[in-house]
Design an enzyme around this catalytic site. Sequence first.
Site, PDB file in Angstrom:
ATOM      1  N   TYR A   1      31.958  32.571  -2.632  1.00 44.22           N
ATOM      2  CA  TYR A   1      32.105  31.122  -2.580  1.00 44.22           C
ATOM      3  C   TYR A   1      33.460  30.824  -1.948  1.00 44.22           C
ATOM      4  O   TYR A   1      34.499  31.265  -2.453  1.00 44.22           O
ATOM      5  CB  TYR A   1      32.021  30.473  -3.971  1.00 44.22           C
ATOM      6  CG  TYR A   1      32.394  29.013  -3.905  1.00 44.22           C
ATOM      7  CD1 TYR A   1      31.594  28.126  -3.165  1.00 44.22           C
ATOM      8  CD2 TYR A   1      33.553  28.518  -4.487  1.00 44.22           C
ATOM      9  CE1 TYR A   1      31.949  26.792  -3.026  1.00 44.22           C
ATOM     10  CE2 TYR A   1      33.910  27.178  -4.360  1.00 44.22           C
ATOM     11  CZ  TYR A   1      33.099  26.328  -3.627  1.00 44.22           C
ATOM     12  OH  TYR A   1      33.446  25.020  -3.479  1.00 44.22           O
TER      13      TYR A   1
ATOM     14  N   ASN B   1      38.749  27.142  -6.792  1.00 41.54           N
ATOM     15  CA  ASN B   1      39.439  25.990  -6.214  1.00 41.54           C
ATOM     16  C   ASN B   1      39.559  24.829  -7.183  1.00 41.54           C
ATOM     17  O   ASN B   1      40.206  23.840  -6.881  1.00 41.54           O
ATOM     18  CB  ASN B   1      38.704  25.525  -4.947  1.00 41.54           C
ATOM     19  CG  ASN B   1      37.254  25.160  -5.221  1.00 41.54           C
ATOM     20  OD1 ASN B   1      36.612  25.744  -6.089  1.00 41.54           O
ATOM     21  ND2 ASN B   1      36.748  24.197  -4.491  1.00 41.54           N
ATOM     22  N   TYR B   2      38.958  24.957  -8.349  1.00 45.25           N
ATOM     23  CA  TYR B   2      38.838  23.794  -9.237  1.00 45.25           C
ATOM     24  C   TYR B   2      39.306  24.201 -10.619  1.00 45.25           C
ATOM     25  O   TYR B   2      38.801  25.171 -11.201  1.00 45.25           O
ATOM     26  CB  TYR B   2      37.368  23.372  -9.257  1.00 45.25           C
ATOM     27  CG  TYR B   2      37.062  22.105 -10.010  1.00 45.25           C
ATOM     28  CD1 TYR B   2      37.860  20.973  -9.854  1.00 45.25           C
ATOM     29  CD2 TYR B   2      35.966  22.031 -10.854  1.00 45.25           C
ATOM     30  CE1 TYR B   2      37.559  19.815 -10.530  1.00 45.25           C
ATOM     31  CE2 TYR B   2      35.656  20.863 -11.522  1.00 45.25           C
ATOM     32  CZ  TYR B   2      36.455  19.762 -11.367  1.00 45.25           C
ATOM     33  OH  TYR B   2      36.157  18.601 -12.038  1.00 45.25           O
TER      34      TYR B   2
ATOM     35  N   LYS C   1       8.605  -0.837   2.925  1.00 42.01           N
ATOM     36  CA  LYS C   1       7.839   0.024   3.831  1.00 42.01           C
ATOM     37  C   LYS C   1       8.575   0.311   5.125  1.00 42.01           C
ATOM     38  O   LYS C   1       8.623   1.472   5.572  1.00 42.01           O
ATOM     39  CB  LYS C   1       6.489  -0.640   4.151  1.00 42.01           C
ATOM     40  CG  LYS C   1       5.722   0.074   5.253  1.00 42.01           C
ATOM     41  CD  LYS C   1       4.313  -0.440   5.435  1.00 42.01           C
ATOM     42  CE  LYS C   1       4.280  -1.764   6.132  1.00 42.01           C
ATOM     43  NZ  LYS C   1       2.887  -2.203   6.402  1.00 42.01           N
TER      44      LYS C   1
ATOM     45  N   ARG D   1       0.814  -1.218   0.000  1.00 36.82           N
ATOM     46  CA  ARG D   1       0.000   0.000   0.000  1.00 36.82           C
ATOM     47  C   ARG D   1       0.850   1.272   0.000  1.00 36.82           C
ATOM     48  O   ARG D   1       0.338   2.358  -0.243  1.00 36.82           O
ATOM     49  CB  ARG D   1      -0.958  -0.013   1.207  1.00 36.82           C
ATOM     50  CG  ARG D   1      -2.070  -1.057   1.060  1.00 36.82           C
ATOM     51  CD  ARG D   1      -2.771  -1.365   2.385  1.00 36.82           C
ATOM     52  NE  ARG D   1      -2.015  -2.339   3.178  1.00 36.82           N
ATOM     53  CZ  ARG D   1      -2.441  -2.848   4.344  1.00 36.82           C
ATOM     54  NH1 ARG D   1      -3.596  -2.457   4.851  1.00 36.82           N
ATOM     55  NH2 ARG D   1      -1.702  -3.734   5.000  1.00 36.82           N
TER      56      ARG D   1
ATOM     57  N   SER E   1       5.760  -5.182  15.492  1.00 39.75           N
ATOM     58  CA  SER E   1       5.638  -4.981  14.048  1.00 39.75           C
ATOM     59  C   SER E   1       6.589  -3.891  13.600  1.00 39.75           C
ATOM     60  O   SER E   1       6.617  -2.820  14.204  1.00 39.75           O
ATOM     61  CB  SER E   1       4.214  -4.541  13.694  1.00 39.75           C
ATOM     62  OG  SER E   1       3.455  -5.647  13.345  1.00 39.75           O
TER      63      SER E   1
HETATM   64  C1  UD1 Z   1      -1.636  -6.814  11.227  1.00 35.96           C
HETATM   65  C2  UD1 Z   1      -2.544  -7.729  12.055  1.00 35.96           C
HETATM   66  C3  UD1 Z   1      -3.795  -6.946  12.451  1.00 35.96           C
HETATM   67  C4  UD1 Z   1      -3.376  -5.717  13.247  1.00 35.96           C
HETATM   68  C5  UD1 Z   1      -2.342  -4.866  12.475  1.00 35.96           C
HETATM   69  C6  UD1 Z   1      -1.776  -3.818  13.405  1.00 35.96           C
HETATM   70  C7  UD1 Z   1      -2.246 -10.021  11.237  1.00 35.96           C
HETATM   71  C8  UD1 Z   1      -2.818 -11.115  10.413  1.00 35.96           C
HETATM   72  N1  UD1 Z   1      -2.930  -8.877  11.245  1.00 35.96           N
HETATM   73  O1  UD1 Z   1      -2.345  -6.448  10.065  1.00 35.96           O
HETATM   74  O2  UD1 Z   1      -4.644  -7.741  13.235  1.00 35.96           O
HETATM   75  O3  UD1 Z   1      -4.511  -4.925  13.540  1.00 35.96           O
HETATM   76  O4  UD1 Z   1      -1.251  -5.684  12.015  1.00 35.96           O
HETATM   77  O5  UD1 Z   1      -0.927  -2.929  12.761  1.00 35.96           O
HETATM   78  O6  UD1 Z   1      -1.241 -10.214  11.867  1.00 35.96           O
HETATM   79  N2  UD1 Z   1       5.035  -9.179   7.873  1.00 35.96           N
HETATM   80  C9  UD1 Z   1       6.008 -10.145   7.797  1.00 35.96           C
HETATM   81  N3  UD1 Z   1       5.772 -11.247   7.023  1.00 35.96           N
HETATM   82  C10 UD1 Z   1       4.622 -11.417   6.327  1.00 35.96           C
HETATM   83  C11 UD1 Z   1       3.623 -10.434   6.429  1.00 35.96           C
HETATM   84  C12 UD1 Z   1       3.846  -9.325   7.222  1.00 35.96           C
HETATM   85  O7  UD1 Z   1       7.064 -10.034   8.409  1.00 35.96           O
HETATM   86  O8  UD1 Z   1       4.482 -12.428   5.641  1.00 35.96           O
HETATM   87  C13 UD1 Z   1       5.298  -7.992   8.692  1.00 35.96           C
HETATM   88  C14 UD1 Z   1       5.168  -6.698   7.906  1.00 35.96           C
HETATM   89  O9  UD1 Z   1       6.415  -6.314   7.351  1.00 35.96           O
HETATM   90  C15 UD1 Z   1       4.682  -5.718   8.962  1.00 35.96           C
HETATM   91  C16 UD1 Z   1       3.932  -6.599   9.954  1.00 35.96           C
HETATM   92  O10 UD1 Z   1       4.337  -7.931   9.700  1.00 35.96           O
HETATM   93  O11 UD1 Z   1       5.777  -5.081   9.604  1.00 35.96           O
HETATM   94  C17 UD1 Z   1       2.430  -6.478   9.806  1.00 35.96           C
HETATM   95  O12 UD1 Z   1       2.071  -6.858   8.487  1.00 35.96           O
HETATM   96  P1  UD1 Z   1       0.919  -6.108   7.695  1.00 35.96           P
HETATM   97  O13 UD1 Z   1       0.778  -6.754   6.383  1.00 35.96           O
HETATM   98  O14 UD1 Z   1       1.128  -4.643   7.724  1.00 35.96           O
HETATM   99  O15 UD1 Z   1      -0.351  -6.498   8.604  1.00 35.96           O
HETATM  100  P2  UD1 Z   1      -1.701  -5.719   8.790  1.00 35.96           P
HETATM  101  O16 UD1 Z   1      -2.582  -5.974   7.628  1.00 35.96           O
HETATM  102  O17 UD1 Z   1      -1.437  -4.296   9.124  1.00 35.96           O
HETATM  103 CA    CA Z   2       0.369  -3.045   9.195  1.00 36.52          CA
END
Ligand code: UD1
Ligand code: CA
Length: 476
Positions: free
Chosen positions: A372, A392-393, A25, A18, A107
């Site tokens: 400069y 200088n250059y 991201k 997104r 996260s």
């Molecule tokens: C997730 C939660 C949701 C919560 C929200 C809060 C799940 C299924 N959903 O949703 O309940 O409200 O976070 O912000 O967990 N990531 C990985 N590997 C993957 C997928 C994601 O490491 O395969 C990491 C992403 O980089 C990110 C984090 O996990 O940092 C969350 O992933 P994201 O896809 O943003 O989840 P949300 O849809 O926001």
């Molecule tokens: Ca998220």
Amino acid sequence: MTGNNLAIIILAAGQGTRMKSRLPKVLHPIGGRPLVGHVLTTAARLSAAHVEVVVRHERDQVVAALAESYPDAVFVDQDEVPGTGRAVQVAIDALPAEFDGDVLVLSGDVPLLEVDTLRALIEGHRAAAAAATLLSARLDDPTGYGRVIRDASGTVQRIVEQKDATAEEAAVTEINAGVYVFRAPDLRTQLARVTQDNAQGEMYLTTVIELLRAEEQPVAAEIAADTASTFGINDRIQLAEAGRVLNDRIVRHWQRQGVTVVDPATTWIDDDAVLAADVTLLPNTQILRATTIGAGAVVGPDTTLVGCEVGEDATVRRTDATFAVIGAEATVGPFSFLRPGTVLGAKGKIGAYVETKNAEIGEGSKVPHLSYVGDATIGRGVNLGASTITANYDDVNKHRTVVEDEVHTGSHTTLVAPVRLGAGAKTGAGAVVRKDVPAGALAMSVAPQRNIDGWVENNRAGTGAADAAARARAAE
Ligand code: UD1
Ligand code: CA
């Protein structure tokens, strides 16, 4: 905090579709630091036995951006199986098999959480002897987040993702912040049972909650008092909102330390900057990277400082400066451009429409107008007349200009480097100084103009200038 019993898993493997970005991201910055860098900085304060960052999308770029600043973090690669559940599973598999403490899951895209919130979450989890404890928040607009579904008695039952929610579930305003504490053995057991049977075809970490509840294991939830701290960043709108919240926090922090911020809405201060008491920041000012500002200094309006050091009681107006040192009581601006390696001594001056680079300008020395100054060492008590320029250059190499103490140059002096002006020397207006000037001498170079035909073609063959000259001469 019993760090030996704690492992921290930071999820940073997702693409962040997104954001519509080439940059992963979690590497988008707020407050001068990548989103996941904020999470790592907070995590580091918990002194956990293990800190793991799960990576997959652009993993080399993510690792390169973090490895140096966070040497204790271990990077774990997620495989092709998608979802937060799989991410945690590969991380827990990378922990020592005998680890049976608590696992804090964070996260990479939830950057504003504060360490006290996490401490309280872990302490609450331990006090309640819960199998899992999640952090939730009540939001006016819960769109996009997983919803926390409780039973009639208020006990958490499960989390349902927005895309899997019924209309009734989607109306719930308590959201899952994506931050949890689990008992490691329970987490291992339940993750093994999580499937990809949902709207997104992913292994959801959130499924673990309902699996635990199905076994009547205790699941607790702490509702965050500060909802902004649970902000998850999924798009550029949320990125800007989180950046604003972080900046407000940083500005208020410095205000409490005695800094006057005339207009917090247009003042941006990075997380790494350090300001002394009685600094004044005027509107439209950005204090970026590890800039330090001494007591009593006035910075702004309309000023950007990147990695600069500003001395006590200095004044810096309408200036753009990067990796520059500005001495105590010095004045800079308006409309000055200080490039890396500029070091202005105490009580010195860099004035209007002046550009400097790799230039040491001694105590009390002034470069007031339209100059400069590059690759130069300027002594003390020097005054460079308006529009004095270091040449200088020579198209090939950069050369140094040395101006000793108490030199005054006339307006529009050109210092053709390498060249040295001895102490106390002076130059006439319009002087083009190609030879060293002895101490105390006056250098004049008023001479009739002389054109040396063909010089460029003879001395700069093969350059664009030589080609253009050859074409012009052919057309004559
Ligand atoms: C997730 C939660 C949701 C919560 C929200 C809060 C799940 C299924 N959903 O949703 O309940 O409200 O976070 O912000 O967990 N990531 C990985 N590997 C993957 C997928 C994601 O490491 O395969 C990491 C992403 O980089 C990110 C984090 O996990 O940092 C969350 O992933 P994201 O896809 O943003 O989840 P949300 O849809 O926001
Ligand atoms: Ca998220």
